[in-house]
Scaffold this motif. Structure first.
Motif, PDB file in Angstrom:
ATOM      1  N   THR A  14     -49.951  -5.711 -23.910  1.00  0.00           N
ATOM      2  CA  THR A  14     -49.056  -4.863 -24.693  1.00  0.00           C
ATOM      3  C   THR A  14     -47.733  -4.608 -24.000  1.00  0.00           C
ATOM      4  OG1 THR A  14     -50.160  -2.905 -23.842  1.00  0.00           O
ATOM      5  CG2 THR A  14     -50.852  -3.684 -25.995  1.00  0.00           C
ATOM      6  N   GLU A  15     -47.726  -4.547 -22.666  1.00  0.00           N
ATOM      7  CA  GLU A  15     -46.473  -4.256 -21.970  1.00  0.00           C
ATOM      8  C   GLU A  15     -45.411  -5.289 -22.305  1.00  0.00           C
ATOM      9  OE1 GLU A  15     -44.414  -4.056 -17.607  1.00  0.00           O
ATOM     10  OE2 GLU A  15     -46.581  -4.255 -17.715  1.00  0.00           O
ATOM     11  N   SER A  16     -45.730  -6.565 -22.184  1.00  0.00           N
ATOM     12  CA  SER A  16     -44.732  -7.600 -22.456  1.00  0.00           C
ATOM     13  C   SER A  16     -44.342  -7.616 -23.933  1.00  0.00           C
ATOM     14  CB  SER A  16     -45.235  -8.970 -22.023  1.00  0.00           C
ATOM     15  OG  SER A  16     -46.406  -9.310 -22.723  1.00  0.00           O
ATOM     16  N   ILE A  17     -45.282  -7.306 -24.802  1.00  0.00           N
ATOM     17  CA  ILE A  17     -44.973  -7.256 -26.238  1.00  0.00           C
ATOM     18  C   ILE A  17     -44.061  -6.066 -26.538  1.00  0.00           C
ATOM     19  CG2 ILE A  17     -45.945  -6.863 -28.540  1.00  0.00           C
ATOM     20  CD1 ILE A  17     -48.449  -8.402 -27.567  1.00  0.00           C
ATOM     21  N   LEU A  18     -44.439  -4.878 -26.050  1.00  0.00           N
ATOM     22  CA  LEU A  18     -43.685  -3.667 -26.356  1.00  0.00           C
ATOM     23  C   LEU A  18     -42.285  -3.690 -25.766  1.00  0.00           C
ATOM     24  CD1 LEU A  18     -46.490  -1.009 -25.800  1.00  0.00           C
ATOM     25  CD2 LEU A  18     -45.674  -1.958 -27.968  1.00  0.00           C
ATOM     26  N   ARG A  19     -42.155  -4.285 -24.604  1.00  0.00           N
ATOM     27  CA  ARG A  19     -40.860  -4.358 -23.921  1.00  0.00           C
ATOM     28  C   ARG A  19     -39.803  -5.031 -24.815  1.00  0.00           C
ATOM     29  NH1 ARG A  19     -39.701  -4.358 -18.255  1.00  0.00           N
ATOM     30  NH2 ARG A  19     -41.929  -4.209 -17.845  1.00  0.00           N
ATOM     31  N   ASN A  20     -40.223  -5.930 -25.695  1.00  0.00           N
ATOM     32  CA  ASN A  20     -39.290  -6.711 -26.511  1.00  0.00           C
ATOM     33  C   ASN A  20     -39.144  -6.224 -27.949  1.00  0.00           C
ATOM     34  OD1 ASN A  20     -38.573  -8.642 -24.463  1.00  0.00           O
ATOM     35  ND2 ASN A  20     -40.681  -9.369 -24.633  1.00  0.00           N
ATOM     36  N   LEU A  21     -39.787  -5.113 -28.298  1.00  0.00           N
ATOM     37  CA  LEU A  21     -39.681  -4.595 -29.660  1.00  0.00           C
ATOM     38  C   LEU A  21     -38.564  -3.558 -29.744  1.00  0.00           C
ATOM     39  CD1 LEU A  21     -43.439  -4.124 -30.604  1.00  0.00           C
ATOM     40  CD2 LEU A  21     -41.926  -6.038 -31.164  1.00  0.00           C
ATOM     41  N   HIS A  22     -37.659  -3.756 -30.690  1.00  0.00           N
ATOM     42  CA  HIS A  22     -36.537  -2.831 -30.875  1.00  0.00           C
ATOM     43  C   HIS A  22     -36.326  -2.620 -32.368  1.00  0.00           C
ATOM     44  CE1 HIS A  22     -35.741  -3.386 -26.627  1.00  0.00           C
ATOM     45  NE2 HIS A  22     -35.779  -4.693 -26.836  1.00  0.00           N
ATOM     46  N   HIS A  23     -36.892  -1.525 -32.861  1.00  0.00           N
ATOM     47  CA  HIS A  23     -36.814  -1.215 -34.296  1.00  0.00           C
ATOM     48  C   HIS A  23     -36.850   0.299 -34.442  1.00  0.00           C
ATOM     49  CE1 HIS A  23     -38.146  -0.784 -38.478  1.00  0.00           C
ATOM     50  NE2 HIS A  23     -37.663  -2.004 -38.670  1.00  0.00           N
ATOM     51  N   GLU A  24     -36.107   0.826 -35.402  1.00  0.00           N
ATOM     52  CA  GLU A  24     -36.061   2.282 -35.583  1.00  0.00           C
ATOM     53  C   GLU A  24     -37.414   2.874 -35.978  1.00  0.00           C
ATOM     54  OE1 GLU A  24     -34.364   2.078 -40.172  1.00  0.00           O
ATOM     55  OE2 GLU A  24     -33.136   2.965 -38.598  1.00  0.00           O
ATOM     56  N   GLY A  25     -38.343   2.065 -36.431  1.00  0.00           N
ATOM     57  CA  GLY A  25     -39.660   2.546 -36.834  1.00  0.00           C
ATOM     58  C   GLY A  25     -40.729   2.356 -35.768  1.00  0.00           C
ATOM     59  N   ILE A  26     -40.308   2.059 -34.522  1.00  0.00           N
ATOM     60  CA  ILE A  26     -41.250   1.834 -33.419  1.00  0.00           C
ATOM     61  C   ILE A  26     -40.724   2.570 -32.189  1.00  0.00           C
ATOM     62  CG2 ILE A  26     -42.284   0.097 -31.909  1.00  0.00           C
ATOM     63  CD1 ILE A  26     -41.825  -1.937 -34.175  1.00  0.00           C
ATOM     64  N   PRO A  27     -41.572   3.346 -31.501  1.00  0.00           N
ATOM     65  CA  PRO A  27     -41.107   4.016 -30.279  1.00  0.00           C
ATOM     66  C   PRO A  27     -40.637   3.003 -29.234  1.00  0.00           C
ATOM     67  CG  PRO A  27     -43.271   4.821 -30.929  1.00  0.00           C
ATOM     68  CD  PRO A  27     -42.964   3.632 -31.798  1.00  0.00           C
ATOM     69  N   ASP A  28     -39.605   3.368 -28.488  1.00  0.00           N
ATOM     70  CA  ASP A  28     -39.060   2.485 -27.460  1.00  0.00           C
ATOM     71  C   ASP A  28     -39.977   2.409 -26.242  1.00  0.00           C
ATOM     72  OD1 ASP A  28     -36.711   1.973 -28.905  1.00  0.00           O
ATOM     73  OD2 ASP A  28     -35.723   3.746 -28.070  1.00  0.00           O
ATOM     74  N   TYR A  29     -40.058   1.232 -25.649  1.00  0.00           N
ATOM     75  CA  TYR A  29     -40.740   1.039 -24.368  1.00  0.00           C
ATOM     76  C   TYR A  29     -39.860   1.660 -23.290  1.00  0.00           C
ATOM     77  CZ  TYR A  29     -42.241  -1.352 -20.128  1.00  0.00           C
ATOM     78  OH  TYR A  29     -42.653  -1.633 -18.864  1.00  0.00           O
ATOM     79  N   CYS A  30     -40.450   2.420 -22.374  1.00  0.00           N
ATOM     80  CA  CYS A  30     -39.689   3.044 -21.292  1.00  0.00           C
ATOM     81  C   CYS A  30     -40.009   2.437 -19.937  1.00  0.00           C
ATOM     82  CB  CYS A  30     -39.964   4.549 -21.236  1.00  0.00           C
ATOM     83  SG  CYS A  30     -39.427   5.433 -22.707  1.00  0.00           S
TER      84      CYS A  30
END
Length: 187
Positions: free
Chosen positions: A69-85
Motif C-alpha cells: 500500500t505504501e508505494s500505491i498510496l504515495r502515487n495517488l493524488h485526488h481530492e477524494g483520497i487522503p494524501d500520503y504523508c
C-alpha cells in the motif's frame, strides 16, 4: 487533573514501550486510538511542529507482511483520497501516515438524514469519480473494502472521500489474499 502536555507524554511513554518506530514517535503525537484490530491500530496523530492532524495505520510485522500500500498510496493524488504523508518501520512494526479528513461516515450521514433520490445519485457520482481515478491508474488500484463507513462526506464542501486503504490491491501483483479480502456483507 492532568494537563495536555502530561497526557501526551504519558501516551508517548505507552507507545514507546509498544515497539513503535522511534522516528514515528519523534515526528507525531498520538492523540486518539480510532480503531484497533488484531495486530493493527489506527490513530489520530498530530505532526509535531505543524500540529497538522493525520491518521496513522500501524501494523504488527509479526502478523502482517509489509503491505504494498505504501508505494500505491504515495502515487495517488485526488481530492477524494487522503494524501500520503509518510511511512516508518522497525523490526516489529510498520506505520503508514495519511492526511486526516474531516467528514461524517456515509453510514452515519445516511442514518441521520432523509436523503432524497437526487442526493443519493449525487453521492454515488462523486464516489464513482474516485473509483474511476483509482481504476485508471497503471496498473489499476482496487480498494476492496468499499462500505459506507469507509466513505466520508463533508456537508460543507459536498466532498466525498474514500478512506481506509488497508485492503488495497494491485491486480498486477495477484496473491491469494487478493481473492477474498474486505468486510462481509460489502465484499
Amino acid at each position: 487533573m492532568i494537563d495536555n502536555q502530561s497526557a501526551v507524554q504519558e501516551i508517548e511513554n505507552i507507545f514507546s514501550k509498544a515497539g513503535y518506530p522511534a522516528a514515528f514517535l519523534a515526528d507525531y503525537d498520538q492523540l486518539e486510538c480510532l480503531a484497533s484490530h488484531h495486530g493493527r491500530e489506527t490513530f489520530l496523530v498530530s505532526q509535531k511542529g505543524t500540529h497538522n492532524f493525520c491518521v496513522a495505520k500501524c501494523y504488527d510485522s509479526s502478523l502482517f507482511s509489509e503491505p504494498n500500500t505504501e508505494s500505491i498510496l504515495r502515487n495517488l493524488h485526488h481530492e477524494g483520497i487522503p494524501d500520503y504523508c509518510d511511512s516508518y518501520k522497525n523490526d516489529s512494526m510498520f506505520v503508514i501516515v495519511r492526511s486526516y479528513i474531516e467528514g461524517t461516515p456515509l453510514s452515519d450521514y445516511a442514518r441521520n438524514n432523509d436523503l432524497s433520490q437526487e442526493e443519493i445519485v449525487q453521492l454515488c457520482i462523486k464516489l464513482s469519480d474516485v473509483l474511476i481515478y483509482l481504476h485508471n491508474q497503471t496498473p489499476p488500484v482496487i480498494h476492496r473494502d468499499i462500505k459506507p463507513s469507509n466513505i466520508l462526506y463533508d456537508e460543507q464542501s459536498g466532498q466525498v472521500m474514500l478512506i481506509d486503504f488497508g485492503a488495497v490491491a494491485n491486480p498486477g501483483k495477484r496473491t491469494e489474499n487478493t481473492l477474498v479480502v474486505g468486510t462481509p456483507g460489502f465484499m
